[in-house]
Design an enzyme around this catalytic site. Structure first.
Site, PDB file in Angstrom:
ATOM      1  N   PHE A   1      41.671  30.540  43.755  1.00 57.44           N
ATOM      2  CA  PHE A   1      40.748  31.147  44.719  1.00 57.44           C
ATOM      3  C   PHE A   1      39.337  30.660  44.439  1.00 57.44           C
ATOM      4  O   PHE A   1      38.858  30.760  43.317  1.00 57.44           O
ATOM      5  CB  PHE A   1      40.790  32.681  44.633  1.00 57.44           C
ATOM      6  CG  PHE A   1      39.917  33.328  45.677  1.00 57.44           C
ATOM      7  CD1 PHE A   1      40.353  33.434  46.991  1.00 57.44           C
ATOM      8  CD2 PHE A   1      38.651  33.801  45.356  1.00 57.44           C
ATOM      9  CE1 PHE A   1      39.539  34.005  47.968  1.00 57.44           C
ATOM     10  CE2 PHE A   1      37.832  34.375  46.328  1.00 57.44           C
ATOM     11  CZ  PHE A   1      38.287  34.481  47.636  1.00 57.44           C
TER      12      PHE A   1
ATOM     13  N   ASP B   1      35.534  26.790  37.824  1.00 57.50           N
ATOM     14  CA  ASP B   1      35.094  27.910  38.638  1.00 57.50           C
ATOM     15  C   ASP B   1      35.095  29.142  37.746  1.00 57.50           C
ATOM     16  O   ASP B   1      36.143  29.709  37.432  1.00 57.50           O
ATOM     17  CB  ASP B   1      36.039  28.100  39.836  1.00 57.50           C
ATOM     18  CG  ASP B   1      35.627  29.290  40.711  1.00 57.50           C
ATOM     19  OD1 ASP B   1      34.810  30.117  40.248  1.00 57.50           O
ATOM     20  OD2 ASP B   1      36.136  29.388  41.834  1.00 57.50           O
TER      21      ASP B   1
ATOM     22  N   LYS C   1      29.303  36.530  40.896  1.00 57.66           N
ATOM     23  CA  LYS C   1      29.760  37.874  40.509  1.00 57.66           C
ATOM     24  C   LYS C   1      28.880  38.518  39.423  1.00 57.66           C
ATOM     25  O   LYS C   1      27.833  39.040  39.744  1.00 57.66           O
ATOM     26  CB  LYS C   1      31.239  37.826  40.102  1.00 57.66           C
ATOM     27  CG  LYS C   1      32.149  37.533  41.313  1.00 57.66           C
ATOM     28  CD  LYS C   1      33.575  38.006  41.129  1.00 57.66           C
ATOM     29  CE  LYS C   1      34.313  38.026  42.454  1.00 57.66           C
ATOM     30  NZ  LYS C   1      35.199  36.897  42.698  1.00 57.66           N
TER      31      LYS C   1
HETATM   32  C1  LIG Z   1      35.238  35.954  43.810  1.00 62.06           C
HETATM   33  C2  LIG Z   1      35.495  34.522  43.524  1.00 62.06           C
HETATM   34  C3  LIG Z   1      34.949  33.507  44.321  1.00 62.06           C
HETATM   35  C4  LIG Z   1      34.166  33.796  45.585  1.00 62.06           C
HETATM   36  O1  LIG Z   1      32.970  34.447  45.343  1.00 62.06           O
HETATM   37  P1  LIG Z   1      32.191  35.125  46.589  1.00 62.06           P
HETATM   38  O2  LIG Z   1      30.938  35.652  45.970  1.00 62.06           O
HETATM   39  O3  LIG Z   1      33.092  36.167  47.157  1.00 62.06           O
HETATM   40  O4  LIG Z   1      31.926  34.047  47.572  1.00 62.06           O
HETATM   41  C5  LIG Z   1      35.168  32.204  43.954  1.00 62.06           C
HETATM   42  N1  LIG Z   1      35.894  31.897  42.857  1.00 62.06           N
HETATM   43  C6  LIG Z   1      36.441  32.843  42.082  1.00 62.06           C
HETATM   44  C7  LIG Z   1      37.207  32.434  40.869  1.00 62.06           C
HETATM   45  C8  LIG Z   1      36.271  34.189  42.385  1.00 62.06           C
HETATM   46  O5  LIG Z   1      36.848  35.129  41.626  1.00 62.06           O
END
Ligand SMILES: *Cc1c(COP(=O)(O)O)cnc(C)c1O
Length: 406
Positions: free
Chosen positions: A141, A226, A255
């Site tokens: 994700f 990521d 986050k």
């Molecule tokens: C939450 C998340 C995202 C997306 O972040 P947003 O602030 O919702 O755009 C991308 N990568 C990972 C691993 C995430 O947990």
């Protein structure tokens, strides 16, 4: 003084909001530390942390202080000007990590968008347009923009929006042989979550990340981590790459970085950063003084030996009790994760029923998360009090008891 507000309730959501979310039946109105109160005054313990965002809980004095101080000074100037909080934040991140340059934005998706665009730009400039392929992992994700859902390994998020961004392939996670078979001199980047968050809290194996690093070096591809979910202390290290000792070329963060105030960051080296020359990329709000002032305060508190060691100790406290609950009620087969990103894998009998566990916990006054249909996820504040952990897990045990009795 603000004008009196019209009363609103959960039913209004269905009247006035785009129906892309299905929020819980109650509306939180106030938080302090790891506790939240809803409209009726009911108190809940928060182990969801706004999906791994509220890294210091709710209304942490250092964050409230930084926010209100900056709010009275300067909110926004655009990137036509730089600003002091952004420069201080960049210095802090550069000092604390492999990175030599920072780019600020407003979310995780935007941090990844910048990371993917940078990787393609670097390959384009250095090797030509052929080298543009991105390898990502199945079930990964990376956010909800079109580029990030295309890179993300979950077709349910990318299908049905017209043509996807091409030049992207997906290989099974933690499978070095599959990556080896897919990577080539056309690969510009390999993107990996050091722990897959949304799809079930699945930590990478060390040999996998090490192997990915070697394969990237061999094929002149960039390694992107990521760390939107794993970053800023969540694993007990400032970033998960430090936990593994494998260094990426580009890292995305968001986050926890803002502790609840929207901010994202892409971190990289000077040599790569120079490919995003003036005019190649940008964002109006990115790196605004208000967001950066809060993120500075987050880092000042989180990036300390006490808080990071606390994460490891609290992990052990969670894990022992969750394993006991899982066994006693036949609910989980495994408790996995690192630091305060913990996933409980539901047993055969409870497979697909993470939402039921979420609902049962809520009835007992506890906020938890799902990570897909088969995993119950915990992503609490990194400074959650031990007493709150124990009380929250008592509530969780009551939920497990009621759920398995029914
Ligand atoms: C939450 C998340 C995202 C997306 O972040 P947003 O602030 O919702 O755009 C991308 N990568 C990972 C691993 C995430 O947990």
């Amino acid at each position: 003084m603000s004008a009196p507000q019209a009363p609103v309730q959960r039913a209004d959501f269905d009247q006035v909001m785009v129906p892309n979310y299905a929020p819980a039946a109650f509306i939180p109105v106030r938080g302090a530390g790891s506790r939240v109160w809803d409209q009726s005054g009911r108190e809940l313990i928060d182990f969801a942390g706004g999906i791994a965002v509220n890294v210091l809980g709710h209304a942490h004095p250092a964050l409230v202080g930084a926010l209100t101080e900056q709010a009275n000074k300067l909110w926004h100037v655009s990137n036509v000007f730089t600003n002091e909080p952004a420069l201080r934040l960049a210095h802090k991140l550069v000092d604390a990590t492999f990175a030599e340059r920072a780019f600020f934005c407003n979310s995780g998706a935007e941090a990844n968008e910048a990371a993917f665009k940078l990787a393609r730009r670097v390959a384009h400039d250095r090797f030509g347009p052929e080298k543009h392929e991105i390898i990502a992992t199945v079930n990964s994700f990376h956010g909800r923009t079109l580029f990030t859902v295309s890179v993300g390994g979950q077709p349910k998020y990318s299908d049905g929006f017209g043509p996807k961004i091409t030049g992207i392939s997906h290989v099974p996670y933690n499978d070095l042989e599959a990556l080896k078979a897919q990577i080539s001199d056309k690969t510009c980047a390999v993107v990996i979550e050091p722990i897959q968050g949304e799809s079930g809290v699945v930590p990478a194996d060390l040999v996998y990340l090490k192997g990915a690093r070697e394969l990237c070096d061999k094929h002149n591809a960039l390694l992107i981590f990521d760390e939107v979910q794993t970053g800023v202390g969540r694993t007990g290290e400032l970033f998960a790459y430090m936990h593994y000792g494998v260094t990426p070329d580009i890292l995305s963060s968001a986050k926890s970085l803002g502790g609840g105030f929207p901010i994202g960051a892409m971190l990289t080296t000077e040599d790569l950063a120079k490919h995003l020359a003036v005019g190649t990329h940008g964002t109006t709000y990115g790196g605004n003084p208000l967001a950066c002032a809060v993120a500075n305060a987050v880092l000042d508190v989180v990036n300390t030996p006490e808080v990071l060691a606390g994460v490891k100790a609290k992990h052990a406290r969670f894990k022992a009790r969750l394993e006991q609950i899982g066994q006693q009620y036949g609910l989980f087969t495994q408790v996995r994760g690192v630091g305060l990103l913990i996933g409980c894998v539901l047993s055969e009998a409870w497979k697909g029923k993470a939402k039921d566990v979420f609902n049962a916990a809520e009835k007992e006054g506890l906020m938890v998360l799902q990570a897909g249909p088969d995993v119950v996820r915990f992503a609490p504040s990194l400074v959650v009090e031990d007493a709150d952990i124990d009380e929250g897990l008592d509530r969780f045990e009551r939920a497990a008891a009621k759920l398995t009795q029914a």
